[in-house]
Design a protein around this motif. Structure first.
Motif, PDB file in Angstrom:
ATOM      1  N   LYS A   1       0.826  -1.204   0.000  1.00  0.00           N
ATOM      2  CA  LYS A   1       0.000   0.000   0.000  1.00  0.00           C
ATOM      3  C   LYS A   1       0.864   1.261   0.000  1.00  0.00           C
ATOM      4  CE  LYS A   1      -3.749   2.280   2.503  1.00  0.00           C
ATOM      5  NZ  LYS A   1      -4.650   2.235   3.680  1.00  0.00           N
ATOM      6  N   GLY A   2       0.569   2.164  -0.926  1.00  0.00           N
ATOM      7  CA  GLY A   2       1.265   3.451  -0.977  1.00  0.00           C
ATOM      8  C   GLY A   2       2.497   3.466  -1.848  1.00  0.00           C
ATOM      9  N   LEU A   3       2.939   2.306  -2.347  1.00  0.00           N
ATOM     10  CA  LEU A   3       4.142   2.253  -3.176  1.00  0.00           C
ATOM     11  C   LEU A   3       3.773   2.080  -4.643  1.00  0.00           C
ATOM     12  CD1 LEU A   3       6.678   0.103  -1.108  1.00  0.00           C
ATOM     13  CD2 LEU A   3       6.223   2.557  -1.013  1.00  0.00           C
ATOM     14  N   GLN A   4       4.579   2.686  -5.491  1.00  0.00           N
ATOM     15  CA  GLN A   4       4.332   2.628  -6.929  1.00  0.00           C
ATOM     16  C   GLN A   4       5.670   2.578  -7.660  1.00  0.00           C
ATOM     17  OE1 GLN A   4       2.206   6.003  -8.393  1.00  0.00           O
ATOM     18  NE2 GLN A   4       2.301   5.373 -10.528  1.00  0.00           N
ATOM     19  N   ILE A   5       5.788   1.656  -8.605  1.00  0.00           N
ATOM     20  CA  ILE A   5       7.017   1.555  -9.397  1.00  0.00           C
ATOM     21  C   ILE A   5       6.996   2.640 -10.462  1.00  0.00           C
ATOM     22  CG2 ILE A   5       8.372   0.124 -10.966  1.00  0.00           C
ATOM     23  CD1 ILE A   5       7.288  -2.332  -9.562  1.00  0.00           C
TER      24      ILE A   5
ATOM     25  N   ALA B   1       6.859   6.499  -2.954  1.00  0.00           N
ATOM     26  CA  ALA B   1       5.865   6.340  -1.890  1.00  0.00           C
ATOM     27  C   ALA B   1       5.048   7.622  -1.813  1.00  0.00           C
ATOM     28  CB  ALA B   1       6.543   6.062  -0.551  1.00  0.00           C
ATOM     29  N   GLY B   2       3.737   7.491  -1.715  1.00  0.00           N
ATOM     30  CA  GLY B   2       2.867   8.660  -1.704  1.00  0.00           C
ATOM     31  C   GLY B   2       2.808   9.342  -0.351  1.00  0.00           C
ATOM     32  N   VAL B   3       2.032  10.420  -0.307  1.00  0.00           N
ATOM     33  CA  VAL B   3       1.850  11.184   0.926  1.00  0.00           C
ATOM     34  C   VAL B   3       1.151  10.320   1.969  1.00  0.00           C
ATOM     35  CG1 VAL B   3       0.743  13.210   1.936  1.00  0.00           C
ATOM     36  CG2 VAL B   3       1.722  13.332  -0.361  1.00  0.00           C
ATOM     37  N   SER B   4       1.636  10.401   3.195  1.00  0.00           N
ATOM     38  CA  SER B   4       1.020   9.665   4.294  1.00  0.00           C
ATOM     39  C   SER B   4       0.887  10.583   5.497  1.00  0.00           C
ATOM     40  CB  SER B   4       1.872   8.439   4.659  1.00  0.00           C
ATOM     41  OG  SER B   4       3.112   8.851   5.211  1.00  0.00           O
TER      42      SER B   4
ATOM     43  N   SER C   1       5.043  10.548 -15.255  1.00  0.00           N
ATOM     44  CA  SER C   1       5.234  11.769 -16.028  1.00  0.00           C
ATOM     45  C   SER C   1       3.929  12.543 -16.186  1.00  0.00           C
ATOM     46  CB  SER C   1       5.806  11.432 -17.407  1.00  0.00           C
ATOM     47  OG  SER C   1       4.920  10.580 -18.116  1.00  0.00           O
ATOM     48  N   ARG C   2       2.807  11.893 -15.906  1.00  0.00           N
ATOM     49  CA  ARG C   2       1.539  12.605 -15.944  1.00  0.00           C
ATOM     50  C   ARG C   2       1.547  13.693 -14.879  1.00  0.00           C
ATOM     51  NH1 ARG C   2      -2.009   7.035 -16.128  1.00  0.00           N
ATOM     52  NH2 ARG C   2      -1.473   6.438 -18.273  1.00  0.00           N
ATOM     53  N   TRP C   3       1.069  14.858 -15.277  1.00  0.00           N
ATOM     54  CA  TRP C   3       1.225  16.020 -14.397  1.00  0.00           C
ATOM     55  C   TRP C   3       0.531  15.835 -13.057  1.00  0.00           C
ATOM     56  CZ3 TRP C   3      -3.012  18.818 -12.753  1.00  0.00           C
ATOM     57  CH2 TRP C   3      -4.214  18.564 -13.414  1.00  0.00           C
ATOM     58  N   TYR C   4      -0.604  15.158 -13.026  1.00  0.00           N
ATOM     59  CA  TYR C   4      -1.323  15.023 -11.762  1.00  0.00           C
ATOM     60  C   TYR C   4      -0.698  13.982 -10.838  1.00  0.00           C
ATOM     61  CZ  TYR C   4      -3.556  11.335 -14.576  1.00  0.00           C
ATOM     62  OH  TYR C   4      -3.794  10.259 -15.386  1.00  0.00           O
ATOM     63  N   GLU C   5       0.285  13.233 -11.328  1.00  0.00           N
ATOM     64  CA  GLU C   5       0.980  12.285 -10.465  1.00  0.00           C
ATOM     65  C   GLU C   5       2.105  12.948  -9.673  1.00  0.00           C
ATOM     66  OE1 GLU C   5       0.159   9.412  -9.684  1.00  0.00           O
ATOM     67  OE2 GLU C   5      -1.272   8.793 -11.217  1.00  0.00           O
ATOM     68  N   LYS C   6       2.403  14.194  -9.995  1.00  0.00           N
ATOM     69  CA  LYS C   6       3.424  14.939  -9.248  1.00  0.00           C
ATOM     70  C   LYS C   6       2.771  15.529  -7.999  1.00  0.00           C
ATOM     71  CE  LYS C   6       6.264  16.097 -13.275  1.00  0.00           C
ATOM     72  NZ  LYS C   6       5.588  15.178 -14.196  1.00  0.00           N
ATOM     73  N   THR C   7       3.105  14.968  -6.860  1.00  0.00           N
ATOM     74  CA  THR C   7       2.446  15.359  -5.611  1.00  0.00           C
ATOM     75  C   THR C   7       2.680  16.827  -5.286  1.00  0.00           C
ATOM     76  OG1 THR C   7       2.717  13.103  -4.785  1.00  0.00           O
ATOM     77  CG2 THR C   7       2.228  14.809  -3.163  1.00  0.00           C
TER      78      THR C   7
ATOM     79  N   TYR D   1      -8.971  18.321  -8.912  1.00  0.00           N
ATOM     80  CA  TYR D   1      -8.970  17.296  -9.964  1.00  0.00           C
ATOM     81  C   TYR D   1      -7.686  16.462  -9.884  1.00  0.00           C
ATOM     82  CZ  TYR D   1      -8.470  15.243 -14.609  1.00  0.00           C
ATOM     83  OH  TYR D   1      -8.269  14.371 -15.647  1.00  0.00           O
ATOM     84  N   ALA D   2      -6.547  17.165  -9.775  1.00  0.00           N
ATOM     85  CA  ALA D   2      -5.267  16.455  -9.690  1.00  0.00           C
ATOM     86  C   ALA D   2      -5.185  15.618  -8.421  1.00  0.00           C
ATOM     87  CB  ALA D   2      -4.118  17.466  -9.739  1.00  0.00           C
ATOM     88  N   LEU D   3      -5.756  16.146  -7.338  1.00  0.00           N
ATOM     89  CA  LEU D   3      -5.720  15.430  -6.061  1.00  0.00           C
ATOM     90  C   LEU D   3      -6.387  14.064  -6.172  1.00  0.00           C
ATOM     91  CD1 LEU D   3      -5.185  15.574  -2.935  1.00  0.00           C
ATOM     92  CD2 LEU D   3      -7.503  16.483  -2.737  1.00  0.00           C
ATOM     93  N   TRP D   4      -7.560  14.020  -6.798  1.00  0.00           N
ATOM     94  CA  TRP D   4      -8.297  12.758  -6.878  1.00  0.00           C
ATOM     95  C   TRP D   4      -7.780  11.846  -7.985  1.00  0.00           C
ATOM     96  CZ3 TRP D   4     -11.449  10.838  -3.298  1.00  0.00           C
ATOM     97  CH2 TRP D   4     -11.900  11.720  -2.304  1.00  0.00           C
ATOM     98  N   LYS D   5      -7.022  12.393  -8.940  1.00  0.00           N
ATOM     99  CA  LYS D   5      -6.411  11.558  -9.971  1.00  0.00           C
ATOM    100  C   LYS D   5      -5.078  10.981  -9.514  1.00  0.00           C
ATOM    101  CE  LYS D   5      -7.364  11.149 -13.849  1.00  0.00           C
ATOM    102  NZ  LYS D   5      -8.036  10.048 -14.576  1.00  0.00           N
ATOM    103  N   ASN D   6      -4.442  11.641  -8.550  1.00  0.00           N
ATOM    104  CA  ASN D   6      -3.125  11.210  -8.087  1.00  0.00           C
ATOM    105  C   ASN D   6      -3.238   9.862  -7.375  1.00  0.00           C
ATOM    106  OD1 ASN D   6      -0.739  10.996  -6.233  1.00  0.00           O
ATOM    107  ND2 ASN D   6      -0.232  12.940  -7.199  1.00  0.00           N
ATOM    108  N   SER D   7      -2.433   8.918  -7.800  1.00  0.00           N
ATOM    109  CA  SER D   7      -2.523   7.566  -7.237  1.00  0.00           C
ATOM    110  C   SER D   7      -1.648   7.366  -6.007  1.00  0.00           C
ATOM    111  CB  SER D   7      -2.125   6.540  -8.308  1.00  0.00           C
ATOM    112  OG  SER D   7      -0.792   6.766  -8.745  1.00  0.00           O
TER     113      SER D   7
END
Length: 307
Positions: free
Chosen positions: A31-35, A49-52, A144-150, A166-172
């Motif tokens: 959970k929270g990790l992405q390659i 690792a995303g925001v926690s 590289s998608r702009w909304y993936e940049k936290t 919009y970016a917040l809810w698209k960010n994985s």
């Protein structure tokens, strides 16, 4: 609490390729990790690792090294994205936890029983024929998608919240709890501002009225002055007519001529700026404007000659 980067390593009694494939299965299940990227030939991963609750996210580079036949060393570094200046000095053990989770999940995958179970499920997002046949295969960089940049998402939420949400809810990489919390906060701020809009104009209007007094009505003042002049002229004209009637009771042509001459001289004296010579003429001959005019002009001419 750990200070900044945290390093960890482990050795697996497997070839580098097998460990690499195991990590491809293991990391997405955490959970929270992405390659972000993976290079099989060089044995490298870049994991995000995303925001926690405890941090703004971490960068996790992983290096696989085959130190002997069927023996692979895994080296992992987990470091905060924000650095020491922006809350990354202490991670509440998050970096160490990232490393332990990756090593633990990889170890489970490498066991033949667990690996066989996972291969039969749909949680293998990176199972790809090109990957297994091409040793130079690299996972596409979806970050590289702009909304993936936290960091960009956070800035947009502050300066332009419609796009930011919009970016917040698209960010994985941002957890659902954070998404809900930030959305609620922004909604409350917007509603509070909308509720206070009716009060702003009246406050501004009152301030302007206090600071900017009404300008003087120049036109009205000028009109008033003109009324005074006209009233004085009418009054003087009546006095001149009375004097002419007294001096020439039955000579109306002389009365008319004399009154007109006096009125013309009176209007002439009004055009002259106030000075001592004019004041003396008005004082000595208060109702004889032709004499005022004559004496004034004589005095001015003499003054010019004496210069």
């Amino acid at each position: 609490m750990a200070f900044l980067d945290h390093n960890g390593e482990s050795e697996f009694p497997m070839s580098k390729d097998k460990v690499f494939e195991a990590m491809l299965f293991a990391i997405p299940t955490i959970k929270g990790l992405q390659i972000e990227s993976a290079d099989k030939l060089q044995g490298r991963f870049m994991v995000k690792a995303g925001v926690s609750l405890y941090s703004w996210g971490e960068n996790i580079p992983i290096q696989l090294t085959e130190i002997a036949e069927n023996r692979t060393k895994v080296q992992i570094t987990s470091s905060p994205k924000t650095g020491i200046m922006f809350g990354g000095a202490f991670d509440m053990g998050k970096n160490r936890q990232n490393i332990e989770n990756i090593l633990s999940s990889t170890s489970k995958i490498l066991s033949s029983e667990n690996k066989q179970k996972l291969l039969q499920t749909d949680i293998v997002p990176f199972q790809n024929n090109d990957f297994h046949t091409n040793p130079n295969f690299t996972i596409p960089n979806h970050s590289s998608r702009w909304y993936e940049k936290t960091w960009l998402t956070i800035i947009l939420c502050i300066i332009f919240f419609p796009v930011g949400l919009y970016a917040l809810w698209k960010n994985s990489s941002i957890s659902k709890g954070w998404k809900i919390g930030i959305t609620v906060i922004i909604s409350l701020i917007v509603l509070s501002n909308l509720g206070g809009n009716d009060k702003i104009p009246s406050k501004i209007r009152n301030t302007v009225e206090k600071k900017e007094p009404n300008p003087p009505k120049v036109e009205n003042v000028n009109n008033t002055q003109q009324d005074v002049v006209d009233a004085t002229k009418e009054e003087i004209t009546e006095k001149l007519k009375a004097k002419a009637k007294k001096d020439w009771p039955d000579d109306y042509t002389t009365q008319e001529f004399w009154v007109n001459e006096q009125i013309n001289a009176y209007e002439y004296m009004l055009t002259i700026e106030d000075n001592s010579i004019k004041a003396k003429a008005q004082r000595d001959w208060p109702l004889d404007f032709t004499t005022q005019k004559f004496w004034y002009n004589e005095q001015i001419e003499a003054q010019e000659r004496l210069k």
